[in-house]
Design a protein around this motif. Structure first.
Motif, mmCIF file in Angstrom:
data_model
loop_
_atom_site.group_PDB
_atom_site.id
_atom_site.type_symbol
_atom_site.label_atom_id
_atom_site.label_comp_id
_atom_site.label_asym_id
_atom_site.label_seq_id
_atom_site.Cartn_x
_atom_site.Cartn_y
_atom_site.Cartn_z
ATOM 1 N N THR A 1 0.878 -1.164 0.000
ATOM 2 C CA THR A 1 0.000 0.000 0.000
ATOM 3 C C THR A 1 0.921 1.221 0.000
ATOM 4 O O THR A 1 2.034 1.161 0.533
ATOM 5 C CB THR A 1 -0.888 0.018 1.255
ATOM 6 N N HIS A 2 0.455 2.298 -0.622
ATOM 7 C CA HIS A 2 1.276 3.511 -0.674
ATOM 8 C C HIS A 2 0.544 4.658 0.012
ATOM 9 O O HIS A 2 0.253 5.683 -0.594
ATOM 10 C CB HIS A 2 1.623 3.843 -2.125
ATOM 11 N N ALA A 3 0.254 4.431 1.288
ATOM 12 C CA ALA A 3 -0.431 5.465 2.063
ATOM 13 C C ALA A 3 0.561 6.532 2.520
ATOM 14 O O ALA A 3 0.162 7.597 2.966
ATOM 15 C CB ALA A 3 -1.131 4.836 3.258
ATOM 16 N N GLY A 4 1.843 6.235 2.422
ATOM 17 C CA GLY A 4 2.843 7.152 2.970
ATOM 18 C C GLY A 4 2.969 6.888 4.455
ATOM 19 O O GLY A 4 2.152 6.171 5.034
ATOM 20 N N PRO A 5 4.006 7.476 5.085
ATOM 21 C CA PRO A 5 4.201 7.215 6.516
ATOM 22 C C PRO A 5 2.992 7.674 7.325
ATOM 23 O O PRO A 5 2.446 8.756 7.079
ATOM 24 C CB PRO A 5 5.441 8.040 6.873
ATOM 25 N N GLU A 6 2.595 6.849 8.271
ATOM 26 C CA GLU A 6 1.453 7.196 9.123
ATOM 27 C C GLU A 6 2.000 7.511 10.509
ATOM 28 O O GLU A 6 2.569 6.648 11.168
ATOM 29 C CB GLU A 6 0.483 6.009 9.163
ATOM 30 N N ILE A 7 1.834 8.765 10.933
ATOM 31 C CA ILE A 7 2.397 9.212 12.214
ATOM 32 C C ILE A 7 1.402 8.976 13.345
ATOM 33 O O ILE A 7 1.755 8.501 14.414
ATOM 34 C CB ILE A 7 2.749 10.725 12.178
ATOM 35 N N LEU B 1 -7.675 2.569 4.909
ATOM 36 C CA LEU B 1 -8.368 2.668 3.616
ATOM 37 C C LEU B 1 -7.534 2.033 2.497
ATOM 38 O O LEU B 1 -8.059 1.336 1.625
ATOM 39 C CB LEU B 1 -8.683 4.138 3.274
ATOM 40 N N ALA B 2 -6.229 2.255 2.564
ATOM 41 C CA ALA B 2 -5.351 1.670 1.543
ATOM 42 C C ALA B 2 -5.341 0.139 1.649
ATOM 43 O O ALA B 2 -5.252 -0.562 0.635
ATOM 44 C CB ALA B 2 -3.937 2.239 1.692
ATOM 45 N N GLN B 3 -5.448 -0.369 2.883
ATOM 46 C CA GLN B 3 -5.492 -1.831 3.056
ATOM 47 C C GLN B 3 -6.738 -2.416 2.405
ATOM 48 O O GLN B 3 -6.688 -3.476 1.769
ATOM 49 C CB GLN B 3 -5.485 -2.191 4.557
ATOM 50 N N ILE B 4 -7.853 -1.732 2.563
ATOM 51 C CA ILE B 4 -9.082 -2.236 1.922
ATOM 52 C C ILE B 4 -8.873 -2.294 0.410
ATOM 53 O O ILE B 4 -9.170 -3.300 -0.238
ATOM 54 C CB ILE B 4 -10.296 -1.340 2.268
ATOM 55 N N ALA B 5 -8.344 -1.208 -0.146
ATOM 56 C CA ALA B 5 -8.140 -1.166 -1.603
ATOM 57 C C ALA B 5 -7.193 -2.286 -2.042
ATOM 58 O O ALA B 5 -7.450 -2.984 -3.032
ATOM 59 C CB ALA B 5 -7.578 0.197 -2.011
ATOM 60 N N ALA B 6 -6.116 -2.499 -1.285
ATOM 61 C CA ALA B 6 -5.139 -3.533 -1.653
ATOM 62 C C ALA B 6 -5.763 -4.925 -1.541
ATOM 63 O O ALA B 6 -5.565 -5.782 -2.411
ATOM 64 C CB ALA B 6 -3.906 -3.421 -0.759
ATOM 65 N N ASN B 7 -6.533 -5.151 -0.491
ATOM 66 C CA ASN B 7 -7.191 -6.451 -0.347
ATOM 67 C C ASN B 7 -8.112 -6.707 -1.538
ATOM 68 O O ASN B 7 -8.261 -7.834 -2.005
ATOM 69 C CB ASN B 7 -8.025 -6.497 0.935
ATOM 70 N N TYR B 8 -8.735 -5.644 -2.012
ATOM 71 C CA TYR B 8 -9.629 -5.786 -3.163
ATOM 72 C C TYR B 8 -8.828 -6.135 -4.426
ATOM 73 O O TYR B 8 -9.286 -6.917 -5.254
ATOM 74 C CB TYR B 8 -10.431 -4.496 -3.377
ATOM 75 N N LEU B 9 -7.640 -5.560 -4.525
ATOM 76 C CA LEU B 9 -6.778 -5.915 -5.671
ATOM 77 C C LEU B 9 -6.401 -7.394 -5.610
ATOM 78 O O LEU B 9 -6.360 -8.076 -6.631
ATOM 79 C CB LEU B 9 -5.517 -5.044 -5.697
ATOM 80 N N VAL B 10 -6.151 -7.884 -4.403
ATOM 81 C CA VAL B 10 -5.848 -9.314 -4.248
ATOM 82 C C VAL B 10 -7.052 -10.128 -4.723
ATOM 83 O O VAL B 10 -6.908 -11.110 -5.468
ATOM 84 C CB VAL B 10 -5.513 -9.655 -2.775
ATOM 85 N N GLY B 11 -8.246 -9.706 -4.336
ATOM 86 C CA GLY B 11 -9.469 -10.396 -4.767
ATOM 87 C C GLY B 11 -9.605 -10.394 -6.272
ATOM 88 O O GLY B 11 -9.932 -11.421 -6.887
ATOM 89 N N LEU B 12 -9.317 -9.268 -6.895
ATOM 90 C CA LEU B 12 -9.434 -9.185 -8.357
ATOM 91 C C LEU B 12 -8.366 -10.029 -9.037
ATOM 92 O O LEU B 12 -8.623 -10.657 -10.071
ATOM 93 C CB LEU B 12 -9.349 -7.723 -8.817
ATOM 94 N N ALA B 13 -7.163 -10.064 -8.447
ATOM 95 C CA ALA B 13 -6.096 -10.895 -9.024
ATOM 96 C C ALA B 13 -6.497 -12.374 -8.969
ATOM 97 O O ALA B 13 -6.254 -13.143 -9.903
ATOM 98 C CB ALA B 13 -4.785 -10.669 -8.265
ATOM 99 N N LEU B 14 -7.134 -12.766 -7.875
ATOM 100 C CA LEU B 14 -7.594 -14.154 -7.747
ATOM 101 C C LEU B 14 -8.721 -14.452 -8.732
ATOM 102 O O LEU B 14 -8.748 -15.509 -9.373
ATOM 103 C CB LEU B 14 -8.098 -14.404 -6.315
ATOM 104 N N ALA B 15 -9.649 -13.508 -8.867
ATOM 105 C CA ALA B 15 -10.782 -13.701 -9.781
ATOM 106 C C ALA B 15 -10.267 -13.838 -11.211
ATOM 107 O O ALA B 15 -10.754 -14.658 -12.002
ATOM 108 C CB ALA B 15 -11.752 -12.525 -9.673
ATOM 109 N N GLN B 16 -9.248 -13.056 -11.522
ATOM 110 C CA GLN B 16 -8.642 -13.082 -12.855
ATOM 111 C C GLN B 16 -7.936 -14.431 -13.082
ATOM 112 O O GLN B 16 -8.121 -15.070 -14.115
ATOM 113 C CB GLN B 16 -7.688 -11.903 -12.902
ATOM 114 N N ALA B 17 -7.190 -14.889 -12.080
ATOM 115 C CA ALA B 17 -6.471 -16.159 -12.218
ATOM 116 C C ALA B 17 -7.445 -17.328 -12.328
ATOM 117 O O ALA B 17 -7.215 -18.280 -13.078
ATOM 118 C CB ALA B 17 -5.538 -16.358 -11.023
ATOM 119 N N ARG B 18 -8.530 -17.270 -11.579
ATOM 120 C CA ARG B 18 -9.485 -18.377 -11.544
ATOM 121 C C ARG B 18 -10.509 -18.310 -12.670
ATOM 122 O O ARG B 18 -11.274 -19.243 -12.880
ATOM 123 C CB ARG B 18 -10.236 -18.369 -10.211
#
Ligand code: F6R
Length: 368
Positions: free
Chosen positions: A146-152, A161-178
């Protein structure tokens, strides 16, 4: 350095559109989702038959959100588990299990130990991490940064929020592979994600309204949070933020559980935050939440409703209404979480606490 803000957390809340945009950038190329370091072959990805998401705290909540999307898109069972619990069970793992370890710092000891345990059982491990070269990505088979930048601020906001987006990318990568989604469908889902930074920018226009509300709620003894479907983990996240920042008793519930116990807690003037689903989504879900709000309002609670703009049906039941833009159902947590972050920070500030450094907490928890 706080960019004119009173505290870092508010600055980081306002950086969320960028955190999302930067975390999505470059991950859809040549009509395909691309992860960062993928040392899992396409064939192995295709063979995955079960997914675990393991994490702690807010990162765990990001996994709870992603479960809805990954199961829907990939037709794979997804279990989301606290890393500290996962490793002391005897989870059923093998080569066809994908374990997604989500961690902002990449150093959280419980999550790292969960990763080690999973790899010993020969599961494939994919890390979602905000810190380059941290231990968890180093020990994983694949990484999506994730590229949220440093979180102080100690309390996670933009990284969540970035984690949610990244998890969704993982889901899409799996959907694409399957092959559970056609390439053009994957492209459309990605485009919906890409529209989210704008939507979050729009939510940020409600910051003043929510800060004002927070100041008025600062004397409350407790606050409850209710949601259904993807709104349920948002309720859990809202409650966690309030506990850690304002040292206030806060609890998140699945709204359907109200009548199985928590409704006994409802009393006059108790603030109850309700995360509404879209009225354009599944009608039954929306109708059930409207009925939940009317029940708690009838018992004198003070209802604070996060709802899609133009949702007129909730207006009569909302003592306070916070409007968020209309977005696809699965993406709603990316907008509905934002007012809850502001609310917790402002209640804490009004109570005189250091929003960026809540007591007893550390930014990265490297002990078990
Ligand atoms: C809550 C919060 C924590 C972290 C948790 C995991 O606001 O910040 O609950 O989410 O300690 O940390 P990471 O993501 O670094 O593994």
């Amino acid at each position: 350095e706080k960019g004119g803000h009173e505290y870092f957390m508010l600055k980081e809340i306002e950086e969320q559109p960028d955190a999302l945009a930067n975390s999505l950038r470059g991950h859809f190329a040549g009509g395909r989702i691309v992860l960062d370091e993928q040392r899992i072959s396409d064939q192995d990805l295709r063979d995955i038959d079960k997914v675990f998401v393991v994490a702690c705290g807010s990162a765990y909540h990001s996994g709870l959100v992603a479960k809805y999307a990954i199961e829907h898109w990939c037709r794979l069972p997804v279990e989301v588990e606290l890393a500290s619990e996962f490793r002391y069970r005897d989870p059923v793992l093998d080569r066809d299990t994908l374990v997604v370890a989500v961690s902002q710092s990449g150093e959280t000891m419980d999550t790292l130990e969960a990763v080690r345990h999973a790899r010993e059982q020969r599961a494939r491990v994919l890390a979602v991490c905000n810190t380059n070269g941290a231990q968890i990505p180093r020990e994983s088979d694949a990484v999506l940064y994730t590229h949220a930048g440093p979180e102080i601020g100690v309390a996670s906001t933009k990284a969540f929020l970035a984690q949610i987006a990244a998890n969704y990318l993982v889901g899409l990568a799996l959907a694409q592979a399957r092959g559970t989604k056609y390439p053009d469908e994957v492209g459309r889902e990605f485009a919906d994600l890409e529209a989210m930074p704008k939507a979050v920018e729009q939510v940020l226009t409600t910051v003043d309204q929510v800060r004002d509300l927070g100041a008025r709620l600062a004397d409350s003894k407790a606050v409850l949070f209710l949601g259904r479907h993807v709104g349920y983990p948002v309720a859990l996240e809202g409650a966690l933020k309030l506990k850690e920042l304002a040292y206030m008793h806060a609890e998140g519930f699945a709204a359907g559980e109200l009548k199985h116990g928590p409704i006994a807690l409802i009393e006059k003037d108790l603030p109850v935050v309700v995360v509404m689903p879209s009225p354009r989504g599944r009608a039954v879900l929306h109708a059930k939440l409207v009925s939940n709000i009317s029940e708690i309002q009838a018992r004198g609670a003070r209802t604070i409703v996060i709802a899609e703009e133009g949702d007129e049906t909730v207006r009569p039941f909302a003592d306070e209404l916070i409007e968020v833009p209309a977005v696809p159902t699965l993406l709603q947590p990316l907008v509905s979480t934002v007012p809850l972050q502001v609310l917790a920070a402002e209640i804490a500030r009004t109570r005189g606490y250091d929003v960026d450094k809540p007591r007893n907490l550390a930014k990265s928890v490297t002990v078990e």
